[in-house]
Design a protein around this motif. Structure first.
Motif, PDB file in Angstrom:
ATOM      1  N   GLY A 257       0.817  -1.208   0.000  1.00 57.19           N
ATOM      2  CA  GLY A 257       0.000   0.000   0.000  1.00 57.19           C
ATOM      3  C   GLY A 257       0.848   1.253   0.000  1.00 57.19           C
ATOM      4  O   GLY A 257       0.626   2.176  -0.792  1.00 57.19           O
ATOM      5  N   THR A 273      -8.451   1.774  -5.233  1.00 56.45           N
ATOM      6  CA  THR A 273      -8.497   0.418  -4.673  1.00 56.45           C
ATOM      7  C   THR A 273      -9.824  -0.249  -5.017  1.00 56.45           C
ATOM      8  O   THR A 273     -10.879   0.352  -4.881  1.00 56.45           O
ATOM      9  CB  THR A 273      -8.322   0.468  -3.141  1.00 56.45           C
ATOM     10  OG1 THR A 273      -7.119   1.172  -2.869  1.00 56.45           O
ATOM     11  CG2 THR A 273      -8.228  -0.923  -2.545  1.00 56.45           C
ATOM     12  N   LEU A 275     -13.088  -2.668  -4.871  1.00 51.38           N
ATOM     13  CA  LEU A 275     -14.014  -2.976  -3.769  1.00 51.38           C
ATOM     14  C   LEU A 275     -14.256  -4.476  -3.641  1.00 51.38           C
ATOM     15  O   LEU A 275     -15.061  -4.905  -2.830  1.00 51.38           O
ATOM     16  CB  LEU A 275     -15.350  -2.260  -4.000  1.00 51.38           C
ATOM     17  CG  LEU A 275     -15.353  -0.759  -3.733  1.00 51.38           C
ATOM     18  CD1 LEU A 275     -16.687  -0.151  -4.079  1.00 51.38           C
ATOM     19  CD2 LEU A 275     -15.004  -0.443  -2.286  1.00 51.38           C
ATOM     20  N   TYR A 277     -13.402  -7.922  -2.362  1.00 51.89           N
ATOM     21  CA  TYR A 277     -12.623  -8.722  -1.409  1.00 51.89           C
ATOM     22  C   TYR A 277     -12.717 -10.164  -1.888  1.00 51.89           C
ATOM     23  O   TYR A 277     -13.506 -10.955  -1.376  1.00 51.89           O
ATOM     24  CB  TYR A 277     -13.210  -8.585   0.003  1.00 51.89           C
ATOM     25  CG  TYR A 277     -12.239  -8.017   1.006  1.00 51.89           C
ATOM     26  CD1 TYR A 277     -11.095  -8.728   1.341  1.00 51.89           C
ATOM     27  CD2 TYR A 277     -12.455  -6.792   1.605  1.00 51.89           C
ATOM     28  CE1 TYR A 277     -10.192  -8.206   2.264  1.00 51.89           C
ATOM     29  CE2 TYR A 277     -11.558  -6.262   2.525  1.00 51.89           C
ATOM     30  CZ  TYR A 277     -10.428  -6.967   2.847  1.00 51.89           C
ATOM     31  OH  TYR A 277      -9.542  -6.469   3.747  1.00 51.89           O
ATOM     32  N   PRO A 283      -5.821  -8.911   0.927  1.00 53.08           N
ATOM     33  CA  PRO A 283      -6.529  -7.643   0.690  1.00 53.08           C
ATOM     34  C   PRO A 283      -6.745  -7.387  -0.808  1.00 53.08           C
ATOM     35  O   PRO A 283      -6.033  -7.945  -1.637  1.00 53.08           O
ATOM     36  CB  PRO A 283      -5.591  -6.600   1.300  1.00 53.08           C
ATOM     37  CG  PRO A 283      -4.779  -7.340   2.286  1.00 53.08           C
ATOM     38  CD  PRO A 283      -4.603  -8.709   1.716  1.00 53.08           C
ATOM     39  N   PRO A 284      -7.716  -6.544  -1.132  1.00 51.29           N
ATOM     40  CA  PRO A 284      -8.043  -6.309  -2.545  1.00 51.29           C
ATOM     41  C   PRO A 284      -6.895  -5.669  -3.326  1.00 51.29           C
ATOM     42  O   PRO A 284      -6.011  -5.056  -2.731  1.00 51.29           O
ATOM     43  CB  PRO A 284      -9.230  -5.344  -2.496  1.00 51.29           C
ATOM     44  CG  PRO A 284      -9.665  -5.289  -1.086  1.00 51.29           C
ATOM     45  CD  PRO A 284      -8.538  -5.737  -0.233  1.00 51.29           C
TER      46      PRO A 284
ATOM     47  N   VAL B  10      -7.477  -1.122   3.796  1.00 49.59           N
ATOM     48  CA  VAL B  10      -7.345  -2.576   3.645  1.00 49.59           C
ATOM     49  C   VAL B  10      -5.870  -2.950   3.470  1.00 49.59           C
ATOM     50  O   VAL B  10      -5.533  -3.954   2.862  1.00 49.59           O
ATOM     51  CB  VAL B  10      -8.199  -3.108   2.457  1.00 49.59           C
ATOM     52  CG1 VAL B  10      -9.663  -3.021   2.770  1.00 49.59           C
ATOM     53  CG2 VAL B  10      -7.882  -2.351   1.172  1.00 49.59           C
ATOM     54  N   LEU B  39     -18.970   3.818  -0.261  1.00 57.34           N
ATOM     55  CA  LEU B  39     -17.875   2.963   0.218  1.00 57.34           C
ATOM     56  C   LEU B  39     -16.646   3.122  -0.658  1.00 57.34           C
ATOM     57  O   LEU B  39     -16.736   3.179  -1.888  1.00 57.34           O
ATOM     58  CB  LEU B  39     -18.353   1.504   0.196  1.00 57.34           C
ATOM     59  CG  LEU B  39     -17.416   0.449   0.752  1.00 57.34           C
ATOM     60  CD1 LEU B  39     -17.122   0.706   2.222  1.00 57.34           C
ATOM     61  CD2 LEU B  39     -18.012  -0.943   0.577  1.00 57.34           C
ATOM     62  N   ARG B  40     -15.493   3.153  -0.025  1.00 59.72           N
ATOM     63  CA  ARG B  40     -14.223   3.237  -0.745  1.00 59.72           C
ATOM     64  C   ARG B  40     -13.177   2.491   0.054  1.00 59.72           C
ATOM     65  O   ARG B  40     -13.221   2.502   1.284  1.00 59.72           O
ATOM     66  CB  ARG B  40     -13.840   4.725  -0.862  1.00 59.72           C
ATOM     67  CG  ARG B  40     -13.041   5.009  -2.090  1.00 59.72           C
ATOM     68  CD  ARG B  40     -12.854   6.504  -2.327  1.00 59.72           C
ATOM     69  NE  ARG B  40     -11.725   6.593  -3.238  1.00 59.72           N
ATOM     70  CZ  ARG B  40     -10.513   6.933  -2.873  1.00 59.72           C
ATOM     71  NH1 ARG B  40     -10.258   7.282  -1.643  1.00 59.72           N
ATOM     72  NH2 ARG B  40      -9.535   6.944  -3.756  1.00 59.72           N
ATOM     73  N   TYR B  41     -12.247   1.806  -0.636  1.00 59.05           N
ATOM     74  CA  TYR B  41     -11.124   1.169   0.056  1.00 59.05           C
ATOM     75  C   TYR B  41      -9.854   1.946  -0.262  1.00 59.05           C
ATOM     76  O   TYR B  41      -9.716   2.519  -1.329  1.00 59.05           O
ATOM     77  CB  TYR B  41     -10.910  -0.276  -0.430  1.00 59.05           C
ATOM     78  CG  TYR B  41     -11.979  -1.277  -0.067  1.00 59.05           C
ATOM     79  CD1 TYR B  41     -12.939  -0.989   0.893  1.00 59.05           C
ATOM     80  CD2 TYR B  41     -12.009  -2.518  -0.685  1.00 59.05           C
ATOM     81  CE1 TYR B  41     -13.915  -1.911   1.213  1.00 59.05           C
ATOM     82  CE2 TYR B  41     -12.979  -3.459  -0.377  1.00 59.05           C
ATOM     83  CZ  TYR B  41     -13.934  -3.144   0.568  1.00 59.05           C
ATOM     84  OH  TYR B  41     -14.893  -4.055   0.887  1.00 59.05           O
ATOM     85  N   THR B  42      -8.930   1.882   0.683  1.00 55.73           N
ATOM     86  CA  THR B  42      -7.616   2.475   0.411  1.00 55.73           C
ATOM     87  C   THR B  42      -6.559   1.540   0.993  1.00 55.73           C
ATOM     88  O   THR B  42      -6.857   0.723   1.862  1.00 55.73           O
ATOM     89  CB  THR B  42      -7.510   3.896   1.001  1.00 55.73           C
ATOM     90  OG1 THR B  42      -6.232   4.426   0.673  1.00 55.73           O
ATOM     91  CG2 THR B  42      -7.690   3.910   2.509  1.00 55.73           C
ATOM     92  N   HIS B  43      -5.326   1.651   0.491  1.00 51.75           N
ATOM     93  CA  HIS B  43      -4.292   0.728   0.960  1.00 51.75           C
ATOM     94  C   HIS B  43      -3.517   1.246   2.168  1.00 51.75           C
ATOM     95  O   HIS B  43      -2.741   0.514   2.757  1.00 51.75           O
ATOM     96  CB  HIS B  43      -3.340   0.364  -0.179  1.00 51.75           C
ATOM     97  CG  HIS B  43      -3.756  -0.878  -0.904  1.00 51.75           C
ATOM     98  ND1 HIS B  43      -4.348  -0.858  -2.137  1.00 51.75           N
ATOM     99  CD2 HIS B  43      -3.711  -2.176  -0.540  1.00 51.75           C
ATOM    100  CE1 HIS B  43      -4.629  -2.094  -2.513  1.00 51.75           C
ATOM    101  NE2 HIS B  43      -4.256  -2.913  -1.570  1.00 51.75           N
ATOM    102  N   CYS B  44      -3.681   2.487   2.529  1.00 49.25           N
ATOM    103  CA  CYS B  44      -3.045   2.952   3.769  1.00 49.25           C
ATOM    104  C   CYS B  44      -3.612   4.308   4.163  1.00 49.25           C
ATOM    105  O   CYS B  44      -3.758   5.200   3.327  1.00 49.25           O
ATOM    106  CB  CYS B  44      -1.527   3.057   3.607  1.00 49.25           C
ATOM    107  SG  CYS B  44      -0.692   3.222   5.196  1.00 49.25           S
TER     108      CYS B  44
END
Lengths: 384, 80
Positions: A257, A273, A275, A277, A283-284, B10, B39-44
């Motif tokens: 990351g 990133t 969504l 999973y 992790p994605p 994540v 909703l949104r994911y991020t790596h850090c």
């Protein structure tokens, strides 16, 4: 320029035969790809045994790094002759493509191999040699990126004999139909299928002989560059990213990351990133324009190593499209790998790695490097 | 309609500390609450030591549990 080859193979048995009298083996050893094609005399079980035996002897010797000339001599010395027809029980074509683009070709009683360059058929200079009483045609030539080579068994050349054509499709007929697809299609598999479909049409879909087509598409080696981990010194961020981008012909993968964040910051390309999973263990993935794959770091690398070990031991790749599986597939299919590894350590990972018995980044990269080297894939590592 | 923007980390540390459970906890929301979540994911999110981290409408929340997340969302959106 270093070169490698994609190999496409298509085979079809003679109508109402269960076994094919043609056999093909592809042997990839460090720096070279060798294709062996043999056509057993007649059809059915005897032809199948002779063709299989011939290709297996050749590939077995090639895997043990026996020079090609000795392989030819061994087969010429051992191949039996049919007492009735006075012919060898199997034909043989061996084509070796070396990483510097040099090609070695040996043909024994088989239809000639053709080289296509752009929209032209390039004639190959052959010289006849007597090896253990067999007349073998030998040819050496230089290949270029984009070249295509076609090997067929005589079932293709004679396709439609006495039906669609008096004398069969013939070499001229085959070349006539192939020149256009060779210049526009790029997948070796598709071209090999095209040749067999063509033969099938000539035979009115009831093959009068076993038919095999092998197509080699010459291309640069598939390189994969993996950037993982932030550099020990922040000042080296740009240098590390530049090193990744400079590997122009390589597929570019970023694992981690923070690493992905660095690449995004230096290049100005946004990181998105996913969504999905897909696998709860990993992790994605993320997407970034110009980067072929962006994954999480340590967990993905550890899982990728597990997958590669399992595949090496005879398993298959998982069907899911999680980051570790995608990374493992890229590394498995790579012909050159370059790891760019940042030595900075995230203290927040220390307890987790210990708890989960995960190998820290540098250890897992070392394991992957050793694994790839064992598979004879040239692998480099640069630390930052 | 009132919406709430959730950005889940994540990355490695947050994943191991339970971010998949946080994502799964969204299933317990009522259908209309779920519709209101962006909703949104991020790596850090840069706070690995105190994961799992979630940004709620741009505000960083650390050491988030499924219960605390659902509570925060319900507080913001109401129970319906």
């Amino acid at each position: 320029m270093r070169l490698s080859a994609d190999v496409g193979i298509a085979i079809n048995c003679k109508y109402e035969e269960e076994l094919c009298g043609d056999a093909v083996q592809v042997v990839r050893t460090p720096g070279q790809t060798t294709v062996v094609l043999s056509d057993g005399l007649g059809s059915g079980v005897k032809a199948n045994i002779m063709a299989t035996l011939t290709t297996r002897i050749a590939s077995g010797l090639l895997k043990r790094n026996v020079p090609l000339e000795h392989v030819i001599a061994t087969i010429a010395d051992t191949l039996p002759i049919c007492r009735v027809r006075g012919l060898a029980y199997a034909t043989l074509t061996i084509l070796q493509v070396q990483q510097d683009g040099k090609a070695l070709l040996y043909e024994y009683d088989s239809p000639p191999v053709h080289l296509f360059r752009k929209d032209l058929v390039v004639p190959l200079e052959r010289r006849a040699r007597e090896i253990h009483g067999r007349r073998i045609l030998e040819s050496t030539f230089q290949l270029q990126d984009g070249d295509m080579l076609l090997m067929v068994s005589d079932g293709v050349i004679h396709a439609g004999v006495g039906e669609a054509f008096d004398l069969g499709l013939g070499e001229d007929g085959l070349l006539h139909f192939l020149t256009a697809p060779c210049t526009t299609w790029h997948q070796a598999e598709d071209l090999a299928d095209f040749v067999i479909d063509l033969a099938s049409s000539c035979y009115h879909h009831k093959f009068g002989d076993d038919c095999t087509a092998v197509v080699l598409r010459i291309r640069p080696p598939r390189g994969v560059a993996v950037l993982t981990g932030p550099p020990l010194d922040l000042k080296n961020d740009a240098e590390m990213v530049q090193a990744l981008l400079s590997l122009a012909s390589y597929k570019k993968i970023v694992c981690g990351g923070t690493s992905a964040g660095i690449v995004s910051r230096i290049t100005g390309i946004p990181l998105e990133t996913s969504l999905d999973y897909v696998d709860p263990r990993v992790p994605p993935i993320a997407t970034m324009s110009g980067i072929d794959l962006v994954t999480e770091g340590v967990l993905t690398l550890n899982r990728c190593y597990e997958i590669l070990r399992a595949v090496h031991d005879g398993g298959i790749f998982p069907r899911s499209q999680d980051g570790a599986t995608l990374l493992a597939k890229e590394l498995w299919n790579a012909e050159e790998v370059h790891f760019l590894v940042g030595k900075s350590f995230n203290q927040a990972h220390a307890n987790i790695e210990e708890l989960m018995q995960l190998a820290p980044r540098q250890y897992i990269v070392t394991r992957l490097v050793n694994f790839l080297k064992k598979r004879s894939i040239p692998t480099e590592v640069t630390y930052f | 309609m009132k919406t709430i923007a959730l950005e889940f980390c994540v990355g490695t540390a947050c994943h191991m500390k339970g971010s998949p459970d946080l994502v799964a906890s969204l299933e317990t929301l009522s259908p209309w609450q779920r519709k209101s979540v962006e909703l949104r994911y991020t790596h850090c999110l840069g706070n690995c030591g105190a994961g799992p981290n979630v940004k709620v409408n741009g505000v960083l929340m650390s050491r988030v549990t499924p219960e605390s997340l659902v509570r925060t969302i319900s507080k913001y959106l109401g129970q319906g």
